[in-house]
Scaffold this motif. Structure first.
Motif, PDB file in Angstrom:
ATOM      1  N   ARG A 204      26.114  36.717  30.361  1.00  0.00           N
ATOM      2  CA  ARG A 204      26.119  36.586  31.810  1.00  0.00           C
ATOM      3  C   ARG A 204      26.867  35.339  32.274  1.00  0.00           C
ATOM      4  O   ARG A 204      27.366  35.277  33.397  1.00  0.00           O
ATOM      5  N   LYS A 205      27.039  34.410  31.391  1.00  0.00           N
ATOM      6  CA  LYS A 205      27.742  33.183  31.760  1.00  0.00           C
ATOM      7  C   LYS A 205      29.233  33.426  32.053  1.00  0.00           C
ATOM      8  O   LYS A 205      29.887  32.601  32.684  1.00  0.00           O
ATOM      9  N   TYR A 206      29.758  34.563  31.569  1.00  0.00           N
ATOM     10  CA  TYR A 206      31.177  34.862  31.803  1.00  0.00           C
ATOM     11  C   TYR A 206      31.386  35.705  33.064  1.00  0.00           C
ATOM     12  O   TYR A 206      32.493  36.175  33.323  1.00  0.00           O
ATOM     13  N   LEU A 207      30.330  35.899  33.838  1.00  0.00           N
ATOM     14  CA  LEU A 207      30.385  36.822  34.981  1.00  0.00           C
ATOM     15  C   LEU A 207      31.501  36.450  35.962  1.00  0.00           C
ATOM     16  O   LEU A 207      32.318  37.283  36.345  1.00  0.00           O
ATOM     17  N   LYS A 208      31.541  35.188  36.398  1.00  0.00           N
ATOM     18  CA  LYS A 208      32.536  34.787  37.405  1.00  0.00           C
ATOM     19  C   LYS A 208      33.960  34.954  36.872  1.00  0.00           C
ATOM     20  O   LYS A 208      34.850  35.465  37.560  1.00  0.00           O
ATOM     21  N   SER A 209      34.162  34.539  35.641  1.00  0.00           N
ATOM     22  CA  SER A 209      35.521  34.633  35.053  1.00  0.00           C
ATOM     23  C   SER A 209      35.977  36.086  34.967  1.00  0.00           C
ATOM     24  O   SER A 209      37.106  36.436  35.363  1.00  0.00           O
ATOM     25  N   TYR A 210      35.076  36.956  34.451  1.00  0.00           N
ATOM     26  CA  TYR A 210      35.448  38.367  34.303  1.00  0.00           C
ATOM     27  C   TYR A 210      35.635  39.037  35.658  1.00  0.00           C
ATOM     28  O   TYR A 210      36.527  39.871  35.852  1.00  0.00           O
ATOM     29  N   CYS A 211      34.789  38.651  36.603  1.00  0.00           N
ATOM     30  CA  CYS A 211      34.860  39.261  37.936  1.00  0.00           C
ATOM     31  C   CYS A 211      36.191  38.900  38.619  1.00  0.00           C
ATOM     32  O   CYS A 211      36.870  39.769  39.187  1.00  0.00           O
ATOM     33  N   ASP A 212      36.573  37.613  38.547  1.00  0.00           N
ATOM     34  CA  ASP A 212      37.836  37.187  39.151  1.00  0.00           C
ATOM     35  C   ASP A 212      39.027  37.904  38.501  1.00  0.00           C
ATOM     36  O   ASP A 212      39.959  38.367  39.188  1.00  0.00           O
ATOM     37  N   SER A 213      39.007  37.981  37.172  1.00  0.00           N
ATOM     38  CA  SER A 213      40.117  38.640  36.455  1.00  0.00           C
ATOM     39  C   SER A 213      40.183  40.119  36.808  1.00  0.00           C
ATOM     40  O   SER A 213      41.274  40.684  37.008  1.00  0.00           O
ATOM     41  N   LEU A 214      39.003  40.756  36.887  1.00  0.00           N
ATOM     42  CA  LEU A 214      38.987  42.182  37.218  1.00  0.00           C
ATOM     43  C   LEU A 214      39.547  42.420  38.611  1.00  0.00           C
ATOM     44  O   LEU A 214      40.339  43.354  38.830  1.00  0.00           O
ATOM     45  N   LEU A 215      39.163  41.564  39.580  1.00  0.00           N
ATOM     46  CA  LEU A 215      39.683  41.719  40.949  1.00  0.00           C
ATOM     47  C   LEU A 215      41.199  41.526  40.981  1.00  0.00           C
ATOM     48  O   LEU A 215      41.930  42.257  41.661  1.00  0.00           O
ATOM     49  N   PHE A 216      41.686  40.548  40.247  1.00  0.00           N
ATOM     50  CA  PHE A 216      43.124  40.257  40.229  1.00  0.00           C
ATOM     51  C   PHE A 216      43.914  41.459  39.688  1.00  0.00           C
ATOM     52  O   PHE A 216      44.883  41.930  40.307  1.00  0.00           O
ATOM     53  N   TYR A 217      43.491  41.971  38.531  1.00  0.00           N
ATOM     54  CA  TYR A 217      44.239  43.080  37.913  1.00  0.00           C
ATOM     55  C   TYR A 217      44.044  44.392  38.673  1.00  0.00           C
ATOM     56  O   TYR A 217      44.939  45.239  38.712  1.00  0.00           O
ATOM     57  N   THR A 218      42.877  44.547  39.305  1.00  0.00           N
ATOM     58  CA  THR A 218      42.661  45.749  40.105  1.00  0.00           C
ATOM     59  C   THR A 218      43.598  45.767  41.306  1.00  0.00           C
ATOM     60  O   THR A 218      44.190  46.810  41.639  1.00  0.00           O
TER      61      THR A 218
END
Length: 502
Positions: A204-218
């Protein structure tokens, strides 16, 4: 083959509409031949074009046709490649069980061709494993992926399968190894799986990083997809437009054939009417001769009757002269002499009529026989002349070559055709130029091809234009001739008939 090459070149240049037009043109032509190899190459290229633009129905049709050509050519490599594209068409149609079946057939052919441990073989296996994953059969997908050597492993697919079977550590390991790619679609898929992974407390500690990356690539993928979607709709419209145009050309061809059939029927009717009128004229002549013969017979009978009465009167007068005794007998003799005079005049008149009718009858018979003889001789001569001219033309080497395979002619070959028409058809070219001095070289060439009985399709290949362009040329030539000729051409007279009879 040239249509295939032009399609490939335009596709590489990004001219998708032109590439599709060339592929469809090649498809139409190759269907008229037994060249299965070229047929496979054209339909395979067309199928790939549809697949990359996710036009499922068109892709399925093209890939199926490509496989049929590969089977007819007995080429295992072509069969394997066409089956791979066919399986992909089932995938974009979401018919995953059928896609799995086709991939298995493709892999069997690859094994027959000793493609095991080959890059192409592993790519097929990866695509099959991906279909199993999308079909939620993760066990079979993992069995395939684990059988790969280390350098062929598919990290994204393995990570996705581990995530689905809740082995989170393995999923995290393989998904992070897959991030080395530069493909933004692949990266978006990886971050989607990693975003699902952060539901577990450990990650869960990677939530912000993964969320930002997912939004960018989406966002990046959505921008690309929007442009591709517009292009795909445009290409689908252009493809349908090309198909509609081909259907229109087929309808025009059918209309032209129907018109030719109607013209042929009309010509047959005209010939039948002319033959009927000619026969009726002969019957009228024969009827006139028969009536005059009957009238002549009547005159002969009257002449015989008058001569008989004259002889009887003469005998009676001789008897009366012997018995002259009184005035009454003398009056009777005078009466008989007067009647004999009238009878002699009637006989002379009848003899004149008989002589006149006999002369007329002989003249009519001679004229009829002469007319019939000349008519038959004229028909035979015309038929013989036409047969000889057609024989000379059909046995000319250049005409023979063109009837077998039409092509564009050079100036020397056009000169040969002009000279042949000039000598065979009685100064055909010179007579045309006399009645229409403004005739262009191309119009003269069109007249020559019509005289040599070439079809519109053959003329289109000789001139290097479409069949509809040949029809337009004929229409303009007919108008030109009609304006030049005194009285013009009748509306019902076709150009082909006029040139053939000229």
């Amino acid at each position: 083959m040239s249509a295939l090459y032009m399609g490939d070149i335009n596709y590489d240049l990004g001219n998708i509409e032109e590439a599709m037009q060339y592929y469809l043109e090649g498809k139409t032509e190759v269907e008229k031949t037994d060249d299965y190899k070229t047929g496979y190459l054209i339909m395979s290229s067309l199928g790939k074009l549809y697949l990359y633009r996710r036009l499922a129905d068109y892709a399925y049709e093209a890939c199926t046709k490509a496989y049929d050509y590969a089977v007819k050519d007995s080429n295992k490599r072509y069969q394997m490649a066409s089956l791979k594209f066919l399986a992909r068409s089932y995938c974009i149609s979401n018919n995953l069980p059928k896609a799995i079946e086709i991939y298995k057939q493709c892999i069997d052919i690859a094994l027959d061709l000793d493609f095991e441990n080959n890059e192409y073989y592993y790519n097929l296996q990866k695509e099959l494993a991906s279909v199993y994953t999308n079909n939620h059969d993760f066990t079979k997908s993992m069995d395939i992926l684990k059988s790969f050597p280390k350098k062929q492993q598919h990290f994204l697919l393995m990570g996705a399968n581990y995530l689905m079977i809740n082995e989170y550590d393995s999923a995290y390991h393989y998904l992070n190894k897959a991030l080395t790619t530069n493909n933004i679609y692949t990266k978006r898929a990886i971050y989607e799986y990693l975003y699902e992974l952060v539901d577990t407390s450990k990650y869960r500690k990677y939530l912000k990083s993964y969320c930002d990356s997912l939004l960018f690539y989406t966002d990046s993928v959505m921008s690309l997809d929007k442009g591709k979607e517009i292009i795909a709709y445009k290409e689908k419209y252009d493809h349908q437009k090309l198909i509609t145009e081909q259907q229109r050309l087929k309808l025009e061809k059918a209309d032209a054939q129907r018109m030719m059939f109607i013209i042929t029927i009309c010509l047959i009717i005209v010939i039948a009417v002319v033959a009927y009128l000619y026969q009726k004229r002969l019957v009228r002549k024969e009827t006139t001769i028969r009536k005059q013969s009957e009238q002549l017979q009547d005159f002969m009978l009257q002449l015989h009757e008058y001569e008989t009465r004259l002889m009887q009167n003469n005998r009676y007068m001789e008897e009366l002269q012997e018995q002259i005794a009184g005035q009454e007998v003398r009056e009777q003799i005078d009466s008989l002499q007067s009647e004999n005079g009238r009878l002699s005049e009637n006989i002379n008149t009848l003899q004149n009529h008989i002589a006149e009718y006999t002369s007329k009858l002989d003249k009519v018979r001679r004229d009829t026989e002469k007319f019939r003889s000349i008519s038959e001789e004229n028909l035979n001569l015309k038929q013989r002349e036409r047969m000889l001219a057609d024989y000379v033309v059909d046995n000319d080497s250049l005409v023979k070559e063109l009837r077998e395979k039409c092509r564009v002619l050079d100036d020397m070959e056009w000169g040969t055709l002009e000279q042949m028409c000039e000598s065979t058809y009685g100064n055909f070219v010179s007579r045309l130029q006399v009645i229409c001095p403004t005739l262009t070289k191309q119009e003269l060439h069109l007249c020559i091809l019509i005289k040599l009985r070439f079809s519109n399709a053959q003329m289109s290949e000789i001139f290097g234009v479409s069949v509809s362009s040949v029809s337009q040329k004929k229409f303009r030539l007919k108008k030109h001739l009609s304006d030049s000729l005194e009285g013009g051409l009748p509306e019902e007279m076709t150009l082909d008939r006029w040139v053939a009879e000229f």
